[in-house]
Design an enzyme around this catalytic site. Structure first.
Site, PDB file in Angstrom:
ATOM      1  N   TYR A 219      17.547 -32.462 -23.900  1.00  0.00           N
ATOM      2  CA  TYR A 219      18.319 -31.087 -23.539  1.00  0.00           C
ATOM      3  C   TYR A 219      18.696 -32.045 -22.842  1.00  0.00           C
ATOM      4  CZ  TYR A 219      19.616 -27.046 -23.513  1.00  0.00           C
ATOM      5  OH  TYR A 219      21.129 -25.881 -23.183  1.00  0.00           O
TER       6      TYR A 219
ATOM      7  N   ASP B 173      18.074 -37.418 -15.886  1.00  0.00           N
ATOM      8  CA  ASP B 173      18.080 -36.193 -16.257  1.00  0.00           C
ATOM      9  C   ASP B 173      16.944 -35.653 -15.318  1.00  0.00           C
ATOM     10  OD1 ASP B 173      19.510 -33.735 -18.691  1.00  0.00           O
ATOM     11  OD2 ASP B 173      18.696 -33.677 -16.932  1.00  0.00           O
TER      12      ASP B 173
ATOM     13  N   LYS C 134      17.157 -26.146 -11.409  1.00  0.00           N
ATOM     14  CA  LYS C 134      15.703 -25.990 -11.636  1.00  0.00           C
ATOM     15  C   LYS C 134      15.051 -25.585  -9.696  1.00  0.00           C
ATOM     16  CE  LYS C 134      14.703 -26.731 -16.254  1.00  0.00           C
ATOM     17  NZ  LYS C 134      14.767 -25.381 -16.775  1.00  0.00           N
TER      18      LYS C 134
HETATM   19  P1  KE4 Z   1      20.442 -25.193 -17.428  1.00  0.00           P
HETATM   20  O1  KE4 Z   1      22.079 -25.773 -17.818  1.00  0.00           O
HETATM   21  O2  KE4 Z   1      20.013 -24.287 -18.637  1.00  0.00           O
HETATM   22  O3  KE4 Z   1      20.896 -24.435 -15.885  1.00  0.00           O
HETATM   23  O4  KE4 Z   1      20.385 -26.827 -17.664  1.00  0.00           O
HETATM   24  C1  KE4 Z   1      20.435 -27.426 -18.681  1.00  0.00           C
HETATM   25  C2  KE4 Z   1      18.999 -28.562 -18.839  1.00  0.00           C
HETATM   26  C3  KE4 Z   1      19.201 -29.861 -18.437  1.00  0.00           C
HETATM   27  N1  KE4 Z   1      18.615 -31.032 -18.720  1.00  0.00           N
HETATM   28  C4  KE4 Z   1      17.339 -30.238 -18.918  1.00  0.00           C
HETATM   29  C5  KE4 Z   1      15.911 -31.673 -19.277  1.00  0.00           C
HETATM   30  C6  KE4 Z   1      16.625 -29.086 -19.484  1.00  0.00           C
HETATM   31  O5  KE4 Z   1      15.087 -28.494 -19.270  1.00  0.00           O
HETATM   32  C7  KE4 Z   1      17.953 -28.253 -19.127  1.00  0.00           C
HETATM   33  C8  KE4 Z   1      17.043 -26.440 -19.639  1.00  0.00           C
HETATM   34  N2  KE4 Z   1      15.827 -26.627 -19.383  1.00  0.00           N
HETATM   35  C9  KE4 Z   1      16.029 -25.437 -20.853  1.00  0.00           C
HETATM   36  C10 KE4 Z   1      13.939 -25.446 -21.445  1.00  0.00           C
HETATM   37  N3  KE4 Z   1      13.265 -26.385 -21.873  1.00  0.00           N
HETATM   38  C11 KE4 Z   1      16.421 -23.726 -20.140  1.00  0.00           C
HETATM   39  C12 KE4 Z   1      15.803 -22.543 -21.276  1.00  0.00           C
HETATM   40  C13 KE4 Z   1      16.627 -21.989 -21.775  1.00  0.00           C
HETATM   41  O6  KE4 Z   1      17.833 -22.659 -22.265  1.00  0.00           O
HETATM   42  O7  KE4 Z   1      17.329 -21.049 -21.049  1.00  0.00           O
END
Ligand code: KE4
Length: 433
Positions: free
Chosen positions: A144, A239, A267
């Site tokens: 993701y 990523d 993060k």
């Molecule tokens: P954000 O747009 O949510 O800040 O980041 C997206 C993203 C991109 N790449 C990786 C590897 C990620 O894990 C994420 C976001 N992680 C999720 C949890 N697995 C965020 C939690 C959510 O969607 O509320």
């Protein structure tokens, strides 16, 4: 467990916010329960609106590696807040965080701040397409990378949790340029690159997958990505939104000794405030406006409060020995979990890299999304609810990771293990398959 206040807040939230939450996985749909509304947090503990306290292994989905309300981070943000919150003009704080990131990751010469991981990966894809003049991108099933249209294909995390491998509203025309291949399958990747490599703009990968549960790269997988992108003139994007500064100060790229062309971060570099970043080789980053023609912008990009939180977080993570402490605590949890599982009648598998762990209800190794999808999600749901009752706050989805922070001490780990033992005792083998 008393949940009246959370329930009331949830009912009210659902009137005004789609699903009552501002990010789908928080709705706890896949574990069949309502979300807890949080009042505050301190160290490794989180306190909900009904006064329940939990040992927190979500850590805001990764940022809280120091634990909640770390004094240095709180103080740094407060000091900047005393001088204002946002100027829409450059501050030296942005350069200081950029320098910390560049010093930590040798593959990064220049870095651009954005406001989320999604923005970071979305921008990195645009940059890779501009630099190569190619349209097609490769991602991997179960990984993701945020919710940008072009990446919502066979995604993990909330998309997998909700069973929506794509999403309505994403035009076929957009995703036709996105190839999603099996994670950890070097042979499949090689075949695709042999036939299409000269048309591939970039390969984007979670070097350690954290969005289908925790799935480490098998030997040779990342090396194959690096070798064949190099050979075909494609851009390799790591990523490291989740793994950056998590599994090592230099991220997964330092752990595995692979140098990507572009790295995406978020993060931890925001210390709990909204930050994302993408960075890489100077000749690539020079294409980004206003230095180059590739447009990307953001009102709050480089926000001073978020920069202060990120600087304070990384300053502490630079302390020698701090990742050894994280490793020891995480190893204690992993070994304890394996012992408890071995003595229970439930089949479960623990996988770990550093302070990221995955617990899968299956009796087979999980190396890719198909393996992860064979896990018994009903059991995970029972486990999640049981652990909540025992005062332990896990991710409300099998397709997420467990995060250990520096605020989890040995007593917290041991208390967690006692809770696991009690909950697994209540679950029997016959329910697993
Ligand atoms: P954000 O747009 O949510 O800040 O980041 C997206 C993203 C991109 N790449 C990786 C590897 C990620 O894990 C994420 C976001 N992680 C999720 C949890 N697995 C965020 C939690 C959510 O969607 O509320």
């Amino acid at each position: 467990m008393k949940r009246d206040n959370s329930h009331r807040m949830y009912e009210r939230a659902r009137k005004f916010i789609p699903g009552g939450v501002n990010s789908p996985v928080r709705a706890c749909k896949s574990v069949g329960t309502e979300p807890l509304f949080i009042d505050r947090a301190e160290g490794c503990k989180i306190y909900d609106a009904d006064g329940n306290v939990f040992i927190d292994y979500v850590g805001s989905w990764g940022p809280m590696i120091l634990g909640h309300r770390n004094p240095f981070v709180m103080d740094a943000v407060t000091r900047v807040l005393d001088r204002g919150s946002s100027f829409g003009a450059p501050t030296d704080l942005e350069t200081r965080l950029a320098e910390l990131i560049i010093d930590a990751m040798a593959s990064i010469d220049m870095v651009r701040m954005v406001n989320s991981g999604t923005e970071a990966t979305m921008s990195a894809i645009r940059l890779a397409r501009a630099v190569t003049g190619r349209d097609t991108i490769i991602k991997f099933d179960g990984c993701y990378h945020g919710h940008a249209d072009t990446l919502l294909v066979e995604a993990g995390s909330g998309v997998a949790t909700l069973g929506i491998p794509g999403s309505p509203g994403v035009p076929e025309d957009v995703v036709k340029h996105t190839l999603s291949l099996p994670y950890n399958d070097g042979d499949c990747f090689k075949k695709v690159m042999e036939s299409k490599g000269d048309r591939i703009a970039c390969v984007i990968v979670e070097p350690i997958a954290g969005n289908m549960g925790l799935v480490p790269p098998v030997d040779g997988f990342l090396e194959a990505l690096r070798e064949l992108t190099e050979k075909t003139g494609s851009i390799l994007i790591f990523d490291e939104v989740m793994t950056g500064f998590r599994v090592a100060y230099g991220g997964a790229q330092s752990l595995y000794g692979i140098s990507p062309d572009i790295t995406c971060l978020a993060k931890i570099i925001g210390g709990g405030l909204p930050v994302g970043a993408y960075g890489g080789r100077r000749d690539i980053m020079a294409h980004i406006a206003p230095q180059g023609p590739v447009y990307q912008a953001g009102t709050l990009s480089g926000n001073p409060l978020a920069m202060a939180a990120g600087i304070a977080t990384l300053d502490q993570l630079k302390t020698p020995g701090i990742y050894d402490i994280l490793e020891n605590r995480s190893l204690r949890l992993e070994e304890g979990l394996n012992n408890v599982v071995a003595q229970s009648s439930v089949d479960a598998l623990i996988q770990r890299v550093g302070s990221m762990l995955g617990m899968f209800f299956t009796n087979r190794q999980v190396e890719n999304f198909n393996d992860a999808k064979t896990c018994n999600r009903g059991l995970y749901s029972d486990f999640y609810k049981g652990m909540l009752e025992e005062g332990v706050y896990l991710a409300p989805s099998q397709f997420e990771s467990i995060f250990v922070s520096l605020a989890h001490d040995e007593d917290d780990i041991d208390q967690t293990l006692s809770a696991v033992e009690k909950v697994l005792d209540g679950m029997t083998k016959k329910d697993v398959f």
